[in-house]
Scaffold this active site. Sequence first.
Site, PDB file in Angstrom:
ATOM      1  N   CYS A  41       0.831  -1.200   0.000  1.00 25.66           N
ATOM      2  CA  CYS A  41       0.000   0.000   0.000  1.00 25.66           C
ATOM      3  C   CYS A  41       0.867   1.253   0.000  1.00 25.66           C
ATOM      4  O   CYS A  41       1.766   1.405   0.832  1.00 25.66           O
ATOM      5  CB  CYS A  41      -0.905   0.001   1.231  1.00 25.66           C
ATOM      6  N   THR A  43      -0.733   4.306  -0.106  1.00 28.74           N
ATOM      7  CA  THR A  43      -1.699   5.370   0.200  1.00 28.74           C
ATOM      8  C   THR A  43      -1.098   6.481   1.040  1.00 28.74           C
ATOM      9  O   THR A  43      -1.179   7.655   0.690  1.00 28.74           O
ATOM     10  CB  THR A  43      -2.920   4.781   0.936  1.00 28.74           C
TER      11      THR A  43
END
Length: 83
Positions: A41, A43
Site C-alpha cells: 500500500c 496510500t
Amino acid sequence: REAHPSKTLIAGNVVTGEMVEELLLSGADVVKIGIGPGSVCTTRKQTGVGYPQLSAILECADAAHGLGGHVISDGGCACPGDF
C-alpha cells in the site's frame, strides 16, 4: 448479522476508537485496524492519508476491550512513521 448469526463478522478498516465502537455496537465481532500500512500500500506515502499503525492498534484495542470486542491488524510497521 441477522442472516448469519453463527458466522464471525469482521468489519473495517478503521483507525479510531469511535469507529471501533460503532462497528461493534452494529453487530461486528471483530474490527480490522489500519489505513495505509500494508506492505504494498502506498496510500499514506503518496497522499498523506493514513494513521500510524501502532497508534491505531493501541487506541482501537482499548475501545474494543471496553465493549468485549476483538481487533485484528491490517499491515505492519515498516517505517518510523508507522509508530
